[in-house]
Write a protein that holds these residues in place. Structure first.
Motif, PDB file in Angstrom:
ATOM      1  N   ARG A 117      28.685  12.282 -22.521  1.00 14.32           N
ATOM      2  CA  ARG A 117      28.730  12.601 -21.099  1.00 14.32           C
ATOM      3  C   ARG A 117      29.882  13.575 -20.835  1.00 14.32           C
ATOM      4  O   ARG A 117      30.989  13.387 -21.340  1.00 14.32           O
ATOM      5  CB  ARG A 117      28.949  11.322 -20.288  1.00 14.32           C
ATOM      6  N   ILE A 247      24.697   9.915 -22.351  1.00 14.44           N
ATOM      7  CA  ILE A 247      23.489  10.147 -21.565  1.00 14.44           C
ATOM      8  C   ILE A 247      22.305  10.038 -22.518  1.00 14.44           C
ATOM      9  O   ILE A 247      22.296  10.678 -23.573  1.00 14.44           O
ATOM     10  CB  ILE A 247      23.518  11.540 -20.910  1.00 14.44           C
ATOM     11  N   ASP A 260      15.208   3.088 -16.659  1.00 14.47           N
ATOM     12  CA  ASP A 260      16.031   2.738 -15.500  1.00 14.47           C
ATOM     13  C   ASP A 260      16.483   4.017 -14.810  1.00 14.47           C
ATOM     14  O   ASP A 260      16.103   5.128 -15.206  1.00 14.47           O
ATOM     15  CB  ASP A 260      17.208   1.843 -15.895  1.00 14.47           C
ATOM     16  N   GLU A 261      17.298   3.872 -13.776  1.00 14.82           N
ATOM     17  CA  GLU A 261      17.707   5.031 -12.988  1.00 14.82           C
ATOM     18  C   GLU A 261      18.577   6.006 -13.759  1.00 14.82           C
ATOM     19  O   GLU A 261      18.719   7.171 -13.391  1.00 14.82           O
ATOM     20  CB  GLU A 261      18.450   4.572 -11.723  1.00 14.82           C
ATOM     21  N   ARG A 262      19.164   5.568 -14.874  1.00 13.66           N
ATOM     22  CA  ARG A 262      20.005   6.447 -15.682  1.00 13.66           C
ATOM     23  C   ARG A 262      19.223   7.146 -16.791  1.00 13.66           C
ATOM     24  O   ARG A 262      19.768   8.012 -17.468  1.00 13.66           O
ATOM     25  CB  ARG A 262      21.157   5.646 -16.296  1.00 13.66           C
ATOM     26  N   GLY A 263      17.972   6.754 -16.980  1.00 12.78           N
ATOM     27  CA  GLY A 263      17.169   7.372 -18.022  1.00 12.78           C
ATOM     28  C   GLY A 263      17.097   6.584 -19.311  1.00 12.78           C
ATOM     29  O   GLY A 263      16.491   7.050 -20.291  1.00 12.78           O
ATOM     30  N   TYR A 264      17.693   5.380 -19.361  1.00 11.36           N
ATOM     31  CA  TYR A 264      17.574   4.531 -20.540  1.00 11.36           C
ATOM     32  C   TYR A 264      16.207   3.855 -20.539  1.00 11.36           C
ATOM     33  O   TYR A 264      15.734   3.373 -19.506  1.00 11.36           O
ATOM     34  CB  TYR A 264      18.690   3.485 -20.580  1.00 11.36           C
TER      35      TYR A 264
END
Length: 314
Positions: A117, A247, A260-264
Motif C-alpha cells: 500500500r 492491497i 469485501d469492500e477492500r477487494g479481498y
C-alpha cells in the motif's frame, strides 16, 4: 491450446506453490501461471524466523520459495511466466487468457496475493525509485551509510527496519500510534538495535526534493505540529520505505467473485468462492493472519478440495 488442466493456479507465492505441490502429488494435471518472480512479497524478505521446520538462522524468503518451487515442479506442475489479461470463470471449463496464450482448466485457484500500500503522502509518486521504496531487500544497498525512514509499525515494517540497519547509518521508524503492532520478539530486536529509533504518533504529510528525495514534512497526529526533516548536507538525500499494509491483487475478478469492500476475496474454510470450481488461497483472501504458514495451508486445502471433487471423495 487444446489441453484442459485439472487445475490452473494463478500466482506462484507460497499459497500457489503449496497448492501446486499438493495438486501434483494428487496426480492432477496442474499449471501455475506467474507474471513475476516466484514468492510474491515473501521473496523480498531478507529473514524468516517463523515458518515451521525451516533453518532457524540464515533463511531468506527467496531461499524458502526456491525450495517450494522445486517441490511443485518435482511433482509435475507445469509453469508459465505470463501476465493474465482476462479470465472467464463461470463455465464448466475456465479460461485464462494471458499475454502468451489462452489456457483452460476445470478448476482455478486464485493465489494472486497482494501488493504494498502506498504511504499516501503528497509527492510520493514523484520519488519512487528516487528515494522512496517498498522493498528493503531490493534497495537497501543504495542507502549504505545514509539515514533512512520506515513508515509502519507491523511485523513487516520493523523487520525491514532491522534489515536496513545493516546498511544505513540510522533507521527511524515513523508510526502513527504510540506503540508498535509487530510481534514482541521483533520489537525487542528493534529496541535493542542502537541504529533504530522510533518517531511516535507521526505520519508523513509531504515529501520533496530536487529530482531525488531530500526532505519531508512529518505531522504529529496528537498535536498537529508539523516537523520538517531534511537530508544531511553531505548525504544530499535519504531513503523512505513504506510498509503500511497491502492491497489485494483481485481486480481481474471483480463482478464475478464475491469480495469485501477492500477487494479481498471471500472464501470459506475450504477455500471455496461463490463460483463453482474457483478457489482462493493466500493473501488475496479475507483472513485474520497473512503469513507464509497460513498461505501455504490455504493452498494445500484448496488443492485437496479439488482432488476430492474430481475423485468424488467427500
Amino acid at each position: 491450446m487444446d489441453k484442459i488442466y485439472d487445475v490452473i493456479i494463478l500466482g506462484a507465492g507460497p499459497a500457489g506453490l503449496a497448492a501446486g505441490l499438493y495438486a501434483g502429488r494428487s496426480r492432477l494435471s496442474t499449471l501455475i501461471i506467474e507474471k513475476g518472480q516466484d514468492g510474491g512479497q515473501i521473496a523480498i524478505t531478507d529473514e524468516i524466523e517463523n515458518y515451521p521446520g525451516q533453518r532457524v538462522e540464515g533463511e531468506s524468503g527467496a531461499s524458502l520459495v526456491e525450495r517450494m518451487a522445486q517441490q511443485a515442479e518435482k511433482f509435475g506442475c507445469e509453469r508459465v511466466s505470463a501476465t493474465i489479461t482476462e479470465v472467464e470463470l463461470l463455465g464448466e471449463v475456465k479460461v485464462i487468457k494471458t499475454t502468451k496464450e489462452e489456457y483452460r482448466g476445470k478448476n482455478v485457484i486464485i493465489a494472486t496475493g497482494a501488493h504494498s500500500r502506498p504511504i499516501g503522502c503528497k509527492g510520493e509518486a514523484d520519488y519512487v525509485g528516487k528515494g522512496v521504496s517498498y522493498c528493503a531487500t531490493c534497495d537497501a544497498n543504495f542507502f549504505e551509510d545514509f539515514e533512512v525512514y520506515v513508515v509502519g509499525g507491523g511485523d513487516s515494517a520493523v523487520e525491514e527496519a532491522l534489515y536496513l540497519s545493516k546498511f544505513a547509518r540510522k533507521v527511524t521508524i515513523i508510526h502513527r500510534r504510540n506503540e508498535l503492532r509487530a510481534a514482541k520478539s521483533i520489537q525487542e530486536k528493534a529496541f535493542a538495535n542502537p541504529k533504530v529509533e522510533v518517531l511516535w504518533d507521526s505520519v508523513v504529510e509531504e515529501i520533496f526534493g530536487e529530482d531525488i528525495l531530500q526532505g519531508m514534512a512529518v505531522k504529529n497526529v496528537k498535536t498537529g505540529e508539523i516537523t520538517k526533516i531534511e537530508a544531511d548536507e553531505e548525504d544530499g538525500m535519504f531513503g523512505l520505505f513504506g510498509f503500511i499494509g497491502t492491497i489485494p491483487n483481485s481486480e481481474l475478478f471483480k463482478g464475478v467473485i464475491d469480495m469485501d469492500e477492500r477487494g479481498y476475496i471471500i472464501g470459506d474454510e475450504d477455500m471455496h468462492t461463490n463460483v463453482d470450481g474457483v478457489y482462493v488461497a493466500g493473501d488475496v483472501r479475507i483472513k485474520s493472519l497473512r503469513q507464509v504458514v497460513t498461505a501455504a495451508a490455504d493452498g494445500a486445502i484448496a488443492a485437496i478440495q479439488i482432488e476430492r471433487k474430481i475423485t468424488g471423495y467427500v
